[in-house]
Scaffold this motif. Structure first.
Motif, mmCIF file in Angstrom:
data_model
loop_
_atom_site.group_PDB
_atom_site.id
_atom_site.type_symbol
_atom_site.label_atom_id
_atom_site.label_comp_id
_atom_site.label_asym_id
_atom_site.label_seq_id
_atom_site.Cartn_x
_atom_site.Cartn_y
_atom_site.Cartn_z
ATOM 1 N N GLY A 188 0.816 -1.206 0.000
ATOM 2 C CA GLY A 188 0.000 0.000 0.000
ATOM 3 C C GLY A 188 0.851 1.256 0.000
ATOM 4 O O GLY A 188 0.523 2.242 -0.679
ATOM 5 N N THR A 189 1.952 1.218 0.747
ATOM 6 C CA THR A 189 2.840 2.371 0.802
ATOM 7 C C THR A 189 3.507 2.620 -0.547
ATOM 8 O O THR A 189 3.573 3.758 -1.023
ATOM 9 C CB THR A 189 3.915 2.156 1.885
ATOM 10 N N ILE A 190 4.023 1.550 -1.160
ATOM 11 C CA ILE A 190 4.682 1.707 -2.468
ATOM 12 C C ILE A 190 3.687 2.192 -3.515
ATOM 13 O O ILE A 190 4.004 3.041 -4.349
ATOM 14 C CB ILE A 190 5.313 0.368 -2.911
ATOM 15 N N LYS A 191 2.482 1.673 -3.450
ATOM 16 C CA LYS A 191 1.450 2.106 -4.402
ATOM 17 C C LYS A 191 1.196 3.608 -4.257
ATOM 18 O O LYS A 191 1.055 4.332 -5.248
ATOM 19 C CB LYS A 191 0.163 1.321 -4.157
ATOM 20 N N LYS A 192 1.152 4.066 -3.011
ATOM 21 C CA LYS A 192 0.901 5.487 -2.782
ATOM 22 C C LYS A 192 2.073 6.337 -3.269
ATOM 23 O O LYS A 192 1.895 7.427 -3.823
ATOM 24 C CB LYS A 192 0.642 5.726 -1.298
ATOM 25 N N LEU A 193 3.276 5.852 -3.051
ATOM 26 C CA LEU A 193 4.453 6.569 -3.528
ATOM 27 C C LEU A 193 4.447 6.687 -5.050
ATOM 28 O O LEU A 193 4.742 7.748 -5.609
ATOM 29 C CB LEU A 193 5.723 5.851 -3.065
ATOM 30 N N LEU A 194 4.121 5.580 -5.715
ATOM 31 C CA LEU A 194 4.060 5.614 -7.179
ATOM 32 C C LEU A 194 2.972 6.565 -7.656
ATOM 33 O O LEU A 194 3.117 7.241 -8.675
ATOM 34 C CB LEU A 194 3.805 4.206 -7.726
ATOM 35 N N GLY A 195 1.872 6.628 -6.907
ATOM 36 C CA GLY A 195 0.776 7.513 -7.288
ATOM 37 C C GLY A 195 1.105 8.981 -7.125
ATOM 38 O O GLY A 195 0.415 9.842 -7.672
ATOM 39 N N ASN A 196 2.176 9.305 -6.384
ATOM 40 C CA ASN A 196 2.561 10.700 -6.180
ATOM 41 C C ASN A 196 3.330 11.287 -7.356
ATOM 42 O O ASN A 196 3.600 12.483 -7.371
ATOM 43 C CB ASN A 196 3.443 10.825 -4.923
ATOM 44 N N TYR A 197 3.703 10.417 -8.271
ATOM 45 C CA TYR A 197 4.484 10.910 -9.414
ATOM 46 C C TYR A 197 3.561 11.683 -10.349
ATOM 47 O O TYR A 197 2.511 11.200 -10.745
ATOM 48 C CB TYR A 197 5.118 9.736 -10.164
ATOM 49 N N GLN A 198 3.978 12.880 -10.731
ATOM 50 C CA GLN A 198 3.120 13.745 -11.543
ATOM 51 C C GLN A 198 3.722 13.996 -12.928
ATOM 52 O O GLN A 198 4.936 14.153 -13.076
ATOM 53 C CB GLN A 198 2.930 15.106 -10.838
ATOM 54 N N ASN A 199 2.856 14.030 -13.904
ATOM 55 C CA ASN A 199 3.202 14.403 -15.282
ATOM 56 C C ASN A 199 4.415 13.661 -15.844
ATOM 57 O O ASN A 199 5.396 14.275 -16.271
ATOM 58 C CB ASN A 199 3.468 15.915 -15.368
ATOM 59 N N PRO A 200 4.386 12.329 -15.832
ATOM 60 C CA PRO A 200 5.527 11.594 -16.396
ATOM 61 C C PRO A 200 5.561 11.707 -17.916
ATOM 62 O O PRO A 200 4.532 11.829 -18.566
ATOM 63 C CB PRO A 200 5.255 10.158 -15.953
ATOM 64 N N VAL A 201 6.764 11.624 -18.463
ATOM 65 C CA VAL A 201 6.883 11.536 -19.923
ATOM 66 C C VAL A 201 6.401 10.161 -20.340
ATOM 67 O O VAL A 201 6.286 9.236 -19.519
ATOM 68 C CB VAL A 201 8.332 11.781 -20.381
ATOM 69 N N PRO A 243 5.705 17.010 -2.706
ATOM 70 C CA PRO A 243 6.160 16.572 -1.386
ATOM 71 C C PRO A 243 5.219 15.522 -0.804
ATOM 72 O O PRO A 243 4.024 15.568 -1.027
ATOM 73 C CB PRO A 243 6.133 17.851 -0.547
ATOM 74 N N VAL A 244 5.798 14.603 -0.048
ATOM 75 C CA VAL A 244 4.990 13.565 0.599
ATOM 76 C C VAL A 244 4.341 14.152 1.845
ATOM 77 O O VAL A 244 4.988 14.832 2.630
ATOM 78 C CB VAL A 244 5.878 12.366 0.979
ATOM 79 N N SER A 245 3.062 13.909 2.023
ATOM 80 C CA SER A 245 2.329 14.472 3.153
ATOM 81 C C SER A 245 2.694 13.792 4.459
ATOM 82 O O SER A 245 3.281 12.720 4.474
ATOM 83 C CB SER A 245 0.826 14.307 2.919
ATOM 84 N N LYS A 246 2.301 14.434 5.579
ATOM 85 C CA LYS A 246 2.508 13.809 6.886
ATOM 86 C C LYS A 246 1.776 12.487 6.969
ATOM 87 O O LYS A 246 2.238 11.521 7.569
ATOM 88 C CB LYS A 246 2.007 14.731 8.003
ATOM 89 N N ASP A 247 0.620 12.467 6.344
ATOM 90 C CA ASP A 247 -0.195 11.246 6.346
ATOM 91 C C ASP A 247 0.588 10.083 5.748
ATOM 92 O O ASP A 247 0.604 8.981 6.277
ATOM 93 C CB ASP A 247 -1.475 11.500 5.541
ATOM 94 N N LEU A 248 1.265 10.337 4.650
ATOM 95 C CA LEU A 248 2.031 9.276 3.989
ATOM 96 C C LEU A 248 3.251 8.908 4.815
ATOM 97 O O LEU A 248 3.591 7.728 4.958
ATOM 98 C CB LEU A 248 2.461 9.746 2.595
#
Length: 781
Positions: free
Chosen positions: A516-529, A741-746
């Motif tokens: 779940g943590t890795i999934k959330k980290l991957l979801g934080n990536y914005q505007n990939p080429v 930036p990663v939130s406190k929640d994450l």
């Protein structure tokens, strides 16, 4: 302050016949005797260097019976002799007169004629210590001999008592000032000896035991040290000892007076299991190592740990113990630090043993019904059933069917009990068809109407999985060890299986959080080429499938449909661990599938432009080349295992010795390749040599359900943990690239996956919930 110990104690002994052996001319006998004399010298709390120095300063320690007593009264050493008095002191006098000295000589002659032993001791003092406590003036060189003599007078009775010397034992001493440090000579003997005898091979005869216990020497040091301390220091030590005694008593009373109804859920579980596993009809103490007591003792320990975690008094006890011993450091050399730590540990262990014995007493006073008090399960039923329960029996708190109560070891008193009809689900499809419904009515009864009846052990899986992995592993090890000695005990074998299943569920829970943590980290990536997006989508799909696999693994097989079982097997085979998979399982199909998956990922990884993506996946700084190299290594591992598997099959089929030899030689090379690949994946681990990799690989049974089956994860947990530590310190994840930036929640979510401590997890979850509520309030403003 001097680094020398405040007090040093040395002791050796001589016998009346030490210089009258009939084989002293034999070289080997002489060497044996010399070595024996060295071994017989007891030194407490000093290095060999210090001991040698003292021996050099006081060579009179080597005098025999005849010369020793005369040396004791040499006036230049004591500066206390007169025509009437000598510097010698005993248990009765601080300055023996001439007649008393003659009496000591006479007793010593009798002791010698009775083959008693003469013990020769030296107690040496650090002058700085004496000066600090008003016993020595560095300028005038004046020594308070009276104070030192009185301190030794107090210590000697304990020496005689501890070593069980006879009533005819006597001792004398004398202060010597002729060396750098003040020291006292001590002589001890017995007119009629009570020491046991043994046959001394080197001298071919029976002799009395001469060695004193090291504890005796430590006792001399401790008593003399405390006696010489200034009154103020003694009072401070007494107050600290009293504080420790009060804290200890407070802890003991807390354990002994704890109401079962006030235990939390996990504590209640530990107490219940400790009670259920107690051996019957056996008087036990906590220190017992009885095999059938070990599981109960394990749960007693966990209960105590949990109780002590909640109490500030235990931490205070440890701190105050260390403070007390810190004040006594002067009595020890640097080489004695281990002894001090042992003393601290010994005090803590002593307290834990007292607490353990108090817990045993506490357990024996608990009735089975006490463990059910204040428990409730009503809220676990549907709203419809809850209304039915409260209508039929408003006082009901904990209800079960008669069958379940019986399983738990309780009997329902049907004459008094109120029947509560509850709608329960019907699991069997044929029964559902017969009833025309998925539910049926069943009679339940409240805890008020049950009594204990040959109570069976109820191992709550929820509570077991609340324990740490280390605890579960220890519990499995203990129960397996007992099960080996009792192969006929079916119940114990079942328990081992339950403990293993709990460990499996624990690991799956942690894996689920990690995914779940890795999934959330991957979801934080914005505007990939576009090239990065392909790789990110591929990894997100992997995570999704792995989450499905974990969910299926967490579900009992009996509750899985046939389609779900097929899907579970398919995902397990897809995401197996290349390192852990046994060689015999890597057939052609497995090999082809793994190579295809790894090759596809390698192709997508090569197209990635933003290398910071690999940092999310790996949990630490990683380059594209490093990531691809790891994929290549895993392809090499699965290839080598496949070739070994293939050769093993050919060896079985072949009848040609030369062919078999050739295949084995090829396998040898492949095993070397595996060894290099394993070390490449885990370079930080200590390299091992002469490993039988075939045996190792085949010994790793197919337990993929218990492992992290992600293709890049032989070291992943360590790396996520390292990354999480960084995030906890910085409170933000700042990676070069297109990230927000990663939130406190994450960050809190990440911290959860690296902890295996139930209490800390609960605290973090509560804090996270509070933060969520605050955030929601802000949004609504």
């Amino acid at each position: 302050m001097s680094e020398s110990p405040a007090i040093t104690v040395m002791l050796d002994y001589t016998t009346p016949y030490a210089k009258f052996v009939d084989y002293t001319n034999r070289k080997e006998a002489t060497e044996v005797e010399i070595n024996q004399e060295i071994e017989e010298r007891l030194v407490e709390g000093v290095s060999q260097e210090t001991a040698n120095k003292i021996s050099k300063e006081v060579p009179e320690q080597n005098l025999d019976y005849v010369g020793y007593i005369d040396y004791m009264k040499r006036s230049y050493a004591t500066k206390e002799d007169s025509a009437e008095k000598t510097g010698i002191f005993t248990s009765n006098t601080l300055n023996a007169d001439i007649e008393e000295t003659k009496n000591i000589k006479n007793m010593l002659q009798k002791a010698r004629s009775n083959n008693s032993i003469l013990w020769r001791g030296v107690i040496s003092f650090d002058n700085d210590f004496l000066a600090q406590n008003g016993l020595y003036n560095p300028k005038t060189k004046k020594v308070d001999q009276v104070g030192i003599k009185k301190a030794i007078q107090k210590a000697m009775p304990n020496v005689i008592s501890r070593e069980k010397l006879s009533d005819s034992a006597f001792w004398w001493g004398n202060i010597h000032l002729n060396t750098d440090n003040v020291h006292v000579h001590i002589g001890i003997s017995e007119i009629e000896s009570a020491r046991p005898t043994f046959f001394y091979e080197a001298r071919h005869r029976k002799e009395r035991k001469g060695k004193f216990e090291q504890k005796t020497l430590k006792g001399i040091k401790s008593q003399v040290y405390n006696a010489l301390l200034k009154e103020k220091s003694r009072d401070q030590n007494l107050r600290k000892e009293q504080l420790l005694a009060n804290l200890r008593e407070k802890l003991l009373n807390k354990i002994g007076n704890q109401e079962v109804s006030k235990l939390d859920e996990l504590e209640r579980f530990y107490v219940e299991q400790a009670l259920n596993h107690l051996p019957e009809s056996k008087r036990l103490r906590y220190g017992s190592n009885a095999k059938d007591f070990q599981i109960s003792k394990f749960f007693i320990d966990r209960y105590l740990e949990r109780e002590l975690e909640k109490s500030n008094d235990f931490e205070k006890y440890k701190v105050e113990t260390e403070k007390l011993l810190e004040d006594r450091k002067q009595a020890y050399t640097k080489a004695d630090n281990n002894d001090m730590q042992q003393f601290i540990d010994q005090r803590i262990d002593d307290l834990k043993e007292r607490l353990g014995n108090r817990t045993l007493k506490y357990l024996k006073g608990i009735k089975p019904q006490d463990l059910l008090e204040n428990q409730s399960n009503i809220e676990k039923f549907s709203k419809f059933n809850q209304r039915a329960i409260h209508t039929r029996d408003p006082e009901a708190t904990l209800i079960h069917s008669e069958k379940m109560w019986k399983k738990l070891g309780y009997q329902v008193d049907k004459d008094k009990a109120k029947e509560i009809k509850v709608n329960v689900p019907v699991k069997n499809k044929s029964e559902q068809d017969k009833l025309g419904s998925k539910f049926k009515e069943e009679k339940f009864f409240d805890v008020r109407f049950v009594t204990a009846n040959n109570r069976q052990n109820n191992l709550d899986l929820k509570m077991l999985t609340a324990m740490t992995k280390d605890d579960l592993n220890e519990l499995i090890k203990i129960s397996q060890g007992i099960a080996k000695t009792r192969p006929e005990d079916k119940k114990l074998r079942q328990e081992v299986g339950i403990f293993k299943y709990a460990l499996k569920q624990k690991m799956l829970q942690e894996r689920s959080r990690e995914l779940g943590t890795i999934k959330k980290l991957l979801g934080n990536y914005q505007n990939p080429v576009e090239s990065d997006k392909l790789f990110l989508n591929y990894k997100q799909q992997q995570i999704k499938e792995l989450q499905e696999l974990v969910k299926l693994q967490q579900t009992p097989k009996s509750k899985l449909s046939k389609n779900e079982q097929v899907k579970k097997l398919k995902l397990q085979n897809k995401y197996l661990d290349q390192v852990q998979v046994p060689i015999k399982k890597v057939d052609e199909k497995v090999y082809q599938n793994q190579v295809m998956l790894l090759t596809e990922e390698r192709k997508l990884a090569r197209q990635v432009e933003d290398q910071s993506i690999f940092q999310i996946i790996k949990g630490e700084k990683e380059t594209k080349n490093g990531y691809i190299d790891e994929l290549d290594t895993k392809i090499g591992i699965i290839t080598a295992k496949h070739k070994i598997n293939h050769n093993n099959k050919l060896i079985k089929k072949s009848n040609n010795p030369d062919e078999k030899k050739q295949y084995r030689q090829e396998n040898g090379k492949y095993f070397q390749d595996l060894k290099k690949s394993y070390q490449k994946l885990n370079p930080s681990e200590e390299k091992e040599t002469n490993i039988d990799f075939e045996k190792l690989a085949n010994s790793l049974k197919v337990e993929n359900e218990l492992r992290w089956d992600y293709t890049h994860d032989s070291t992943f947990r360590k790396k996520v943990s390292q990354k999480s530590d960084q995030q906890r310190h910085n409170h933000q994840l700042r990676i070069k690239g297109n990230f927000k930036p990663v939130s406190k929640d994450l960050a809190k979510g990440i911290s959860l996956i690296t902890r295996d401590d139930t209490t800390k997890k609960a605290q973090l979850l509560r804090q996270k919930a509070r933060d969520d509520r605050e955030e929601e309030k802000e949004r609504s403003i």
